[in-house]
Design an enzyme around this catalytic site. Structure first.
Site, PDB file in Angstrom:
ATOM      1  N   HIS A 261      -1.038   4.748   6.965  1.00  0.00           N
ATOM      2  CA  HIS A 261      -0.415   5.327   5.770  1.00  0.00           C
ATOM      3  C   HIS A 261      -0.070   6.797   5.982  1.00  0.00           C
ATOM      4  O   HIS A 261      -0.730   7.490   6.761  1.00  0.00           O
ATOM      5  CB  HIS A 261      -1.354   5.152   4.577  1.00  0.00           C
ATOM      6  CG  HIS A 261      -1.726   3.721   4.358  1.00  0.00           C
ATOM      7  ND1 HIS A 261      -2.942   3.202   4.748  1.00  0.00           N
ATOM      8  CD2 HIS A 261      -1.020   2.695   3.852  1.00  0.00           C
ATOM      9  CE1 HIS A 261      -2.970   1.904   4.470  1.00  0.00           C
ATOM     10  NE2 HIS A 261      -1.818   1.571   3.930  1.00  0.00           N
TER      11      HIS A 261
ATOM     12  N   SER B 178       0.807  -1.223   0.000  1.00  0.00           N
ATOM     13  CA  SER B 178       0.000   0.000   0.000  1.00  0.00           C
ATOM     14  C   SER B 178       0.842   1.276   0.000  1.00  0.00           C
ATOM     15  O   SER B 178       0.353   2.330  -0.389  1.00  0.00           O
ATOM     16  CB  SER B 178      -0.926   0.023   1.219  1.00  0.00           C
ATOM     17  OG  SER B 178      -0.167  -0.090   2.404  1.00  0.00           O
TER      18      SER B 178
ATOM     19  N   ASP C 253      -4.106   7.919   7.915  1.00  0.00           N
ATOM     20  CA  ASP C 253      -5.175   7.088   8.481  1.00  0.00           C
ATOM     21  C   ASP C 253      -4.688   6.186   9.601  1.00  0.00           C
ATOM     22  O   ASP C 253      -5.348   5.211   9.929  1.00  0.00           O
ATOM     23  CB  ASP C 253      -5.812   6.254   7.365  1.00  0.00           C
ATOM     24  CG  ASP C 253      -4.803   5.331   6.699  1.00  0.00           C
ATOM     25  OD1 ASP C 253      -3.641   5.285   7.133  1.00  0.00           O
ATOM     26  OD2 ASP C 253      -5.182   4.639   5.733  1.00  0.00           O
TER      27      ASP C 253
END
Ligand SMILES: *[C@@H]1O[C@H](CO)[C@@H](O)[C@H](O)[C@H]1NC(C)=O
Ligand SMILES: *[C@@H]1O[C@H](CO)[C@@H](O)[C@H](O)[C@H]1NC(C)=O
Length: 392
Positions: free
Chosen positions: A357, A48, A354
């Protein structure tokens, strides 16, 4: 001892402008000729931290407020805006990378992105719904690349399908191959409560598999690799929220989870050694190891100095005590109130988007640190990273 300059002579003469640079690598002085690599494309592999839309295309779309800062719509990234890989592309004068799996709007003229949120180096039997583990682990990403390349070659003979969105066959050898993966392998180990002894062996296996991916690409003609190490996973803001009154040995100098950061450092030490070995083993390769851990740790440790709020602040998400409502979701917290986890007023002040991240502002800061080469072994700017540096 002076090193010897080795590089692709064709490029050397084609560019016509170069400067002689002196470097110190491992105490040895080496020289290289800087002429700019002009990478025509980037092929990226990862999780990610560099997924620009694979999971959004393959599973469920990333939801608002992701993307709000830069794209002004969800743009497949787990971020308010751009990722480090986006800033790298921009720095190299290339467009933002299209995810290989995206069927609309894709443009592969300047590369493709195989990174998938939740991806680990190693195949896992954990599920996506439970632990967010992506089925697109590194071997699958390499298989996707292999198929992408072979289909490009077979289709390129058909003149009518040639468009300016189609890759150029010759560019595969000249492209920059980037990696940012490993964090999810460590996270899986933490879930399984591996001891440091167990981690030692597991990390060796992770690094060996990552090295196999590099070898595989090399055998297919890839030459320039830019490999990020893994970040301080023990400093992720959600992790910090779970640390309450720790006993001294459990946290490091920044109040981060010491065991987790130690395992990340162990991973990085083994990765760096492997890169040194791969440079010898793959004589035509130019491999740069990038200490992303150090840049992220500096940002986290000196947040205020760099214009950010303290590292524990999360822009999007509700994380108090045992209540966790993730960014963009609604949830009932323990006192019975419904909470919508929307985003903060000014994401540019936050390091963490978040809880897991980084924000666009943090990613920009990190990218600015690494592209110049000062966090790399060997310390060459990314624009020059195609040059093989050999100290002899
Ligand atoms: C933060 O800044 C100080 C002073 O410049 C420096 O000594 C330190 O190493 C930096 N990094 C961290 C993680 O504290
Ligand atoms: C529950 O907690 C939230 C967040 O701390 C707070 O805003 C709300 O007023 C609380 N509700 C009740 C009923 O205590």
């Amino acid at each position: 001892m002076f090193g010897v300059v080795k590089m692709q002579m064709a490029r050397f003469f084609a560019v016509g402008f170069f400067a002689l640079c002196l470097l110190s690598v491992g105490g040895e002085r080496v020289t290289y000729t800087s002429s700019g690599c002009d990478f025509p494309a980037i092929y990226n592999f990862g999780d990610s931290n560099s997924d620009t839309g694979a999971n959004s295309a393959a599973f469920y779309p990333m939801a608002s407020p992701c993307g709000e800062t830069f794209f002004h719509r969800p743009a497949g990234r787990g971020c308010d805006g751009r990722l480090i890989i986006d800033f790298i592309a921009k720095h190299l004068g290339l467009p933002y990378l299209s995810p290989y799996l995206d069927s609309l709007e894709s443009n592969f003229r300047h590369g493709a992105n195989f990174a998938s949120g939740g991806a680990a180096i190693r195949r896992s039997n954990e599920s996506m719904s439970e632990n967010g583990v992506s089925p697109f682990y590194l071997d699958i990403q390499i298989a996707q690349y292999t198929q992408f390349k072979s289909r490009t070659i077979s289709l390129s003979s058909q003149a009518e399908i040639q468009s300016d969105r189609f890759p150029i066959v010759d560019d595969f050898a000249k492209a920059l191959y980037t990696f940012d993966i490993g964090q999810n392998d460590l996270a899986a180990g933490f879930r399984k409560k591996f001891s440091s002894e167990q981690f030692e062996a597991q990390i060796t296996d992770m690094i060996n598999q990552q090295a196999n991916a590099v070898r595989n690409l090399y055998e297919q003609g890839a030459r320039t690799f830019w490999i990020h190490n893994t970040g301080p996973i023990g400093c992720l803001a959600v992790t910090l929220h779970n640390i309450h009154n720790p006993s001294p040995g459990l946290v490091d100098g920044q109040g981060c989870d010491k065991f987790q950061n130690d395992m990340a450092k162990q991973f990085n030490r083994q990765l760096e050694q492997k890169v040194i070995q791969l440079r010898k083993e793959l004589p035509l390769s130019a491999i740069t190891y990038v200490d992303v851990f150090a840049t992220k740790y500096e940002l986290i440790g000196n947040a205020t100095k760099h214009g950010f709020l303290d590292k524990a602040n999360i822009c999007c998400g509700y994380h108090e005590h045992d209540d966790h409502v993730w960014c963009g979701n609604k949830g009932i917290i323990s006192n019975g109130t419904q909470v919508y986890a929307g985003s903060c007023e000014d994401p540019s002040l936050y390091i963490s988007w978040d809880g897991v991240h980084y924000t666009e502002a943090a990613n920009r800061w990190i990218a600015d640190q690494i592209v110049g080469g000062s966090f790399s072994d060997v310390p060459v700017p990314i624009t020059d990273s195609c040059h093989r540096i050999r100290s002899e």
